[in-house]
Design a protein around this motif. Sequence first.
Motif, PDB file in Angstrom:
ATOM      1  N   GLY A 202       0.805  -1.221   0.000  1.00  0.00           N
ATOM      2  CA  GLY A 202       0.000   0.000   0.000  1.00  0.00           C
ATOM      3  C   GLY A 202       0.832   1.262   0.000  1.00  0.00           C
ATOM      4  O   GLY A 202       0.304   2.355  -0.212  1.00  0.00           O
ATOM      5  N   LEU A 203       2.145   1.121   0.241  1.00  0.00           N
ATOM      6  CA  LEU A 203       3.069   2.250   0.262  1.00  0.00           C
ATOM      7  C   LEU A 203       4.205   1.972  -0.709  1.00  0.00           C
ATOM      8  O   LEU A 203       4.792   0.878  -0.680  1.00  0.00           O
ATOM      9  CB  LEU A 203       3.635   2.460   1.661  1.00  0.00           C
ATOM     10  CG  LEU A 203       2.622   2.652   2.799  1.00  0.00           C
ATOM     11  CD1 LEU A 203       3.346   2.642   4.141  1.00  0.00           C
ATOM     12  CD2 LEU A 203       1.835   3.938   2.614  1.00  0.00           C
ATOM     13  N   VAL A 204       4.517   2.949  -1.561  1.00  0.00           N
ATOM     14  CA  VAL A 204       5.564   2.774  -2.571  1.00  0.00           C
ATOM     15  C   VAL A 204       6.461   4.005  -2.577  1.00  0.00           C
ATOM     16  O   VAL A 204       5.973   5.139  -2.511  1.00  0.00           O
ATOM     17  CB  VAL A 204       4.948   2.578  -3.978  1.00  0.00           C
ATOM     18  CG1 VAL A 204       6.048   2.380  -5.029  1.00  0.00           C
ATOM     19  CG2 VAL A 204       3.975   1.397  -3.995  1.00  0.00           C
ATOM     20  N   VAL A 205       7.754   3.764  -2.657  1.00  0.00           N
ATOM     21  CA  VAL A 205       8.731   4.840  -2.824  1.00  0.00           C
ATOM     22  C   VAL A 205       9.552   4.536  -4.061  1.00  0.00           C
ATOM     23  O   VAL A 205      10.061   3.412  -4.219  1.00  0.00           O
ATOM     24  CB  VAL A 205       9.668   4.954  -1.605  1.00  0.00           C
ATOM     25  CG1 VAL A 205      10.819   5.922  -1.898  1.00  0.00           C
ATOM     26  CG2 VAL A 205       8.896   5.407  -0.376  1.00  0.00           C
ATOM     27  N   THR A 206       9.682   5.507  -4.964  1.00  0.00           N
ATOM     28  CA  THR A 206      10.594   5.363  -6.100  1.00  0.00           C
ATOM     29  C   THR A 206      11.720   6.360  -5.913  1.00  0.00           C
ATOM     30  O   THR A 206      11.500   7.565  -5.919  1.00  0.00           O
ATOM     31  CB  THR A 206       9.877   5.587  -7.446  1.00  0.00           C
ATOM     32  OG1 THR A 206       9.305   6.904  -7.486  1.00  0.00           O
ATOM     33  CG2 THR A 206       8.761   4.552  -7.638  1.00  0.00           C
ATOM     34  N   ALA A 207      12.912   5.839  -5.721  1.00  0.00           N
ATOM     35  CA  ALA A 207      14.087   6.669  -5.427  1.00  0.00           C
ATOM     36  C   ALA A 207      15.252   6.156  -6.261  1.00  0.00           C
ATOM     37  O   ALA A 207      16.247   5.668  -5.734  1.00  0.00           O
ATOM     38  CB  ALA A 207      14.416   6.618  -3.945  1.00  0.00           C
ATOM     39  N   THR A 208      15.110   6.259  -7.572  1.00  0.00           N
ATOM     40  CA  THR A 208      16.087   5.691  -8.493  1.00  0.00           C
ATOM     41  C   THR A 208      16.633   6.766  -9.431  1.00  0.00           C
ATOM     42  O   THR A 208      16.143   7.896  -9.460  1.00  0.00           O
ATOM     43  CB  THR A 208      15.443   4.579  -9.350  1.00  0.00           C
ATOM     44  OG1 THR A 208      14.620   5.184 -10.374  1.00  0.00           O
ATOM     45  CG2 THR A 208      14.595   3.639  -8.512  1.00  0.00           C
ATOM     46  N   THR A 209      17.609   6.379 -10.217  1.00  0.00           N
ATOM     47  CA  THR A 209      18.130   7.244 -11.271  1.00  0.00           C
ATOM     48  C   THR A 209      17.615   6.811 -12.635  1.00  0.00           C
ATOM     49  O   THR A 209      18.130   7.232 -13.666  1.00  0.00           O
ATOM     50  CB  THR A 209      19.669   7.219 -11.276  1.00  0.00           C
ATOM     51  OG1 THR A 209      20.120   5.866 -11.437  1.00  0.00           O
ATOM     52  CG2 THR A 209      20.228   7.783  -9.982  1.00  0.00           C
ATOM     53  N   SER A 210      16.581   5.981 -12.654  1.00  0.00           N
ATOM     54  CA  SER A 210      16.034   5.470 -13.913  1.00  0.00           C
ATOM     55  C   SER A 210      15.466   6.603 -14.764  1.00  0.00           C
ATOM     56  O   SER A 210      14.882   7.558 -14.241  1.00  0.00           O
ATOM     57  CB  SER A 210      14.940   4.437 -13.632  1.00  0.00           C
ATOM     58  OG  SER A 210      14.371   3.985 -14.839  1.00  0.00           O
ATOM     59  N   GLU A 211      15.608   6.471 -16.072  1.00  0.00           N
ATOM     60  CA  GLU A 211      15.023   7.445 -16.995  1.00  0.00           C
ATOM     61  C   GLU A 211      13.681   6.971 -17.543  1.00  0.00           C
ATOM     62  O   GLU A 211      13.003   7.716 -18.257  1.00  0.00           O
ATOM     63  CB  GLU A 211      15.994   7.743 -18.142  1.00  0.00           C
ATOM     64  CG  GLU A 211      17.290   8.404 -17.679  1.00  0.00           C
ATOM     65  CD  GLU A 211      18.153   8.878 -18.826  1.00  0.00           C
ATOM     66  OE1 GLU A 211      17.762   8.671 -19.996  1.00  0.00           O
ATOM     67  OE2 GLU A 211      19.221   9.454 -18.553  1.00  0.00           O
ATOM     68  N   THR A 212      13.294   5.739 -17.221  1.00  0.00           N
ATOM     69  CA  THR A 212      12.044   5.162 -17.700  1.00  0.00           C
ATOM     70  C   THR A 212      11.284   4.548 -16.529  1.00  0.00           C
ATOM     71  O   THR A 212      11.871   4.266 -15.478  1.00  0.00           O
ATOM     72  CB  THR A 212      12.314   4.078 -18.754  1.00  0.00           C
ATOM     73  OG1 THR A 212      13.179   3.087 -18.193  1.00  0.00           O
ATOM     74  CG2 THR A 212      12.980   4.674 -19.994  1.00  0.00           C
ATOM     75  N   PRO A 213       9.967   4.344 -16.666  1.00  0.00           N
ATOM     76  CA  PRO A 213       9.171   3.823 -15.545  1.00  0.00           C
ATOM     77  C   PRO A 213       9.747   2.557 -14.935  1.00  0.00           C
ATOM     78  O   PRO A 213      10.209   1.660 -15.651  1.00  0.00           O
ATOM     79  CB  PRO A 213       7.808   3.577 -16.185  1.00  0.00           C
ATOM     80  CG  PRO A 213       7.723   4.603 -17.274  1.00  0.00           C
ATOM     81  CD  PRO A 213       9.113   4.680 -17.835  1.00  0.00           C
ATOM     82  N   VAL A 214       9.676   2.473 -13.610  1.00  0.00           N
ATOM     83  CA  VAL A 214      10.314   1.368 -12.891  1.00  0.00           C
ATOM     84  C   VAL A 214       9.353   0.220 -12.606  1.00  0.00           C
ATOM     85  O   VAL A 214       9.762  -0.816 -12.082  1.00  0.00           O
ATOM     86  CB  VAL A 214      10.949   1.857 -11.574  1.00  0.00           C
ATOM     87  CG1 VAL A 214      12.062   2.849 -11.872  1.00  0.00           C
ATOM     88  CG2 VAL A 214       9.907   2.482 -10.646  1.00  0.00           C
TER      89      VAL A 214
END
Length: 333
Positions: A202-214
Amino acid sequence: MRILSRSDIERAVTAKTAVDAMRVAFGELSGGQAVVPVRGHLESRHGITLLMPAFLGGSGGLGAKIVSVFPGNVADGQPPIQGAVILLDAATGSPRALLDGTSLTEIRTAAGSGLATELLADPAADVLAVFGAGAQGRAHIELLAACRPLREIRIVSVPPEGAEELAAALTERAASLVPPEGGSPPRIRAAATPAEALDGAGLVVTATTSETPVFSPEHLEPEAHINAIGAFQPHTREIPAEIVARARVIVDQREAIWEEAGDLIIAVENGIVGRDVIDAELGEIVNGRAAGGRGDRDFTLFKSVGSAAQDVAIAEAALSRAEDLGLGSVVPF
């Protein structure tokens, strides 16, 4: 002038202190009390250097952060994000303090997500999926675990070894990853795929250097809350446009978002959403001008590119507590 190192700051700032500082920062930012120019960008051979000044008219904080984002540092065992924050006397302009900007950035970014999670997420959500095993991934886990009981934490990264190493390191001290009132330690593990990480989260964190959806849209749990903090350039994004279209989108500052947040800019450019996709700024919720929660949308998405108001607010909080505790080094200047 007082100089505060990472260890000084970590001793001075609790999760509650940090989240409360973000309440001040975002409240002033959306309330028109903060003066925060769009940050300056300087591109060099190996990375980007950002200059971020701010004045908090309500609380009186004045200062600036200079921060470097050099992704290649990881290969050399150095932090990819480094910097310093200087605080000035709002009446005279005299330097008051110099603080480690790397630790402050980690804490304030995670605390901003912590505030957004408090105001937007389901209070019962207790499974956290974290994309990215770097400093921000770790900081978000530590802060969110201090703010609410978590049953399980899943980490996914590219390459997968990063997630495995972080999960192992945090598992060794899982007993500390609980709120101040106590509770059972969370299960912490690396996830092999985004789908595995998101199943039931229910909780999501995106903390990446990706240039496209993770992750793919079909893998996101219904009613999930996302803190998207990794992408900070117009051509980069972590969140699929379909999720942006279906979410209640809350941002840190509209002006900065349309300059830097590829997650939203690309969705607009591709005709998936319009600029009215932003429902509110986080500070508008803090100030009572907008409601919290998901409303009638499928998800909630807090998109943040970071603001110097956050840096000055957290630096002021750290300095105040450090002065009380006698932390840091006081030098003539």
